[in-house]
Design an enzyme around this catalytic site. Structure first.
Site, mmCIF file in Angstrom:
data_model
loop_
_atom_site.group_PDB
_atom_site.id
_atom_site.type_symbol
_atom_site.label_atom_id
_atom_site.label_comp_id
_atom_site.label_asym_id
_atom_site.label_seq_id
_atom_site.Cartn_x
_atom_site.Cartn_y
_atom_site.Cartn_z
ATOM 1 N N HIS A 18 -11.671 48.158 40.071
ATOM 2 C CA HIS A 18 -11.832 48.450 37.921
ATOM 3 C C HIS A 18 -11.297 49.771 37.785
ATOM 4 O O HIS A 18 -10.833 50.428 37.692
ATOM 5 C CB HIS A 18 -12.434 47.490 37.275
ATOM 6 C CG HIS A 18 -12.382 46.183 37.347
ATOM 7 N ND1 HIS A 18 -12.885 45.495 36.375
ATOM 8 C CD2 HIS A 18 -11.694 45.526 37.538
ATOM 9 C CE1 HIS A 18 -12.346 43.866 36.362
ATOM 10 N NE2 HIS A 18 -11.732 44.082 37.449
ATOM 11 N N SER A 45 -6.265 43.303 38.722
ATOM 12 C CA SER A 45 -7.136 44.377 37.289
ATOM 13 C C SER A 45 -7.481 45.032 37.752
ATOM 14 O O SER A 45 -7.045 46.012 36.505
ATOM 15 C CB SER A 45 -8.800 43.265 37.891
ATOM 16 O OG SER A 45 -8.383 41.677 37.169
#
Length: 286
Positions: free
Chosen positions: A238, A180
Site C-alpha cells: 500500500h 491494492s
C-alpha cells in the site's frame, strides 16, 4: 533468476513506451472512427430496429460510461477471470506460484505484475474494484487512458517490489496478492492532484473529508501497520503504491510523459517509412 532493479525499471519503461505508442495509434484511428460512426448512424436509420435488441442495449450502456469507467472495465474483467481460476483445483499450484507475490518463492518476476490482478476472497476483490471504479473517471480524465494504464501497471510492479523489500528486511516472509498497491497509486495520484476534493465513505455519506486528509490518514494507518507488523493487509505494498502515485504526480509526469516526444517521433517515422504496419500508408503523413 532473481528480479532486480533493472528488470523493474525496464518493465516501467516499457509500460510508458507502450502507452505512448497506444496514444499515437489512438489519435490516428479517431479520424477514421469519426467517419465510420457517421456511416453507421446513417445505416441504422435505414435499417429497421428490432425490439429488445440486446446488442443495442449493451452498446447504449457502454456509451453511457465515462472514459475512465470504460478503461477500467478490462482491468475488472481480468481480475474476475483470475478470481474464477482460483476456484479450479487443478490450477492451484500454478496460481500460488504465479499469482501470489512472495520473496521466498523461486518465481519472483512475473508475480510482481500478475499478483496485481489476483484475489482469492470475493470481498477483497469487490472492495478493490469498487475503489478503482470510483476513482477511474477522475484519474483517466487527469492522465488520459494510455498514461493511466502505464501508471497502473507500473504501480503494481513497484508496490510489489516495495513489499518484497520490506518483507525481506523484516524477515516476515509470506505470500501476498491483490490490486491494492496499484489502486493506492491511483488514489494517491488523484488526492495529490486534487487535494481539496470532497470524499465520503460509502456507508457513511453524511461525513465528508478532503482528499488530502484522506490520503494522510491512509498513509498513516499503513505506516503504523508496517511498523507494528499488522498482517491483515500488505501495508508495505500500500505504501509503495501511494508513494509511487504521489511521486508520479509531483515529478514523474514531467520526467517521463512530457519527454515522450522523441520516442513517438521515432515510432511515427517507422510507421510512415515502411516500418511495422506502415507500408500501406499514402502520402507519408500521420
Amino acid at each position: 533468476r532473481r528480479c532486480n532493479n533493472d528488470k523493474r525499471a525496464t518493465f516501467t519503461g516499457c509500460s510508458f513506451a507502450s502507452a505512448a505508442i497506444w496514444q499515437y495509434e489512438s489519435l490516428k484511428s479517431r479520424v477514421q472512427s469519426y467517419f465510420d460512426e457517421i456511416r453507421a448512424d446513417w445505416l441504422d436509420k435505414l435499417r429497421p430496429q428490432k425490439r429488445g435488441d440486446v446488442r443495442k442495449e449493451i452498446n447504449q450502456w457502454w456509451n453511457s460510461l465515462s472514459e475512465g469507467q470504460r478503461t477500467v472495465t478490462g482491468i475488472i474483467a481480468a481480475n474476475a477471470v483470475v478470481f474464477c481460476c482460483w476456484r479450479i483445483p487443478s490450477l492451484q499450484r500454478h496460481m500460488i506460484r504465479y499469482f501470489t507475490s512472495n520473496p521466498a518463492s523461486k518465481t519472483l518476476c512475473s508475480p510482481m505484475l500478475l499478483s496485481t490482478f489476483s484475489h482469492f476472497s470475493f470481498f477483497h476483490m469487490a472492495a478493490n474494484m469498487y475503489v478503482l471504479w470510483s476513482f477511474s473517471s477522475s484519474a483517466v480524465s487527469m492522465l488520459g487512458r494510455e498514461q493511466f494504464m502505464a501508471v497502473y501497471l507500473s504501480a503494481g510492479v513497484v508496490s510489489t517490489f516495495f513489499s518484497y523489500l520490506c518483507k525481506t528486511l523484516s524477515g516476515r516472509l509470506g505470500p501476498s496478492l491483490g490490486a491494492s498497491g496499484a489502486i493506492m497509486a491511483v488514489l494517491a495520484a488523484v488526492c495529490t492532484k486534487m487535494p481539496e476534493a470532497k470524499l465520503a465513505i460509502i456507508f457513511l455519506p453524511m461525513f465528508t473529508f478532503t482528499a488530502s486528509n484522506a490520503l494522510k490518514a491512509i498513509v498513516a494507518m499503513d505506516t503504523a501497520g508496517l511498523v507494528l507488523g499488522w498482517k491483515f493487509f500488505d501495508h508495505a505494498a500500500h505504501l509503495g503504491g501511494a508513494m509511487f502515485g504521489i511521486w508520479y504526480i509531483l515529478f514523474g509526469h514531467e520526467l517521463i510523459w512530457k519527454n515522450r516526444d522523441p520516442f513517438v517521433k521515432l515510432w511515427h517515422d517507422l510507421r510512415t517509412r515502411g516500418g511495422p504496419g506502415g507500408g500501406g500508408e499514402r502520402g507519408g503523413s500521420a
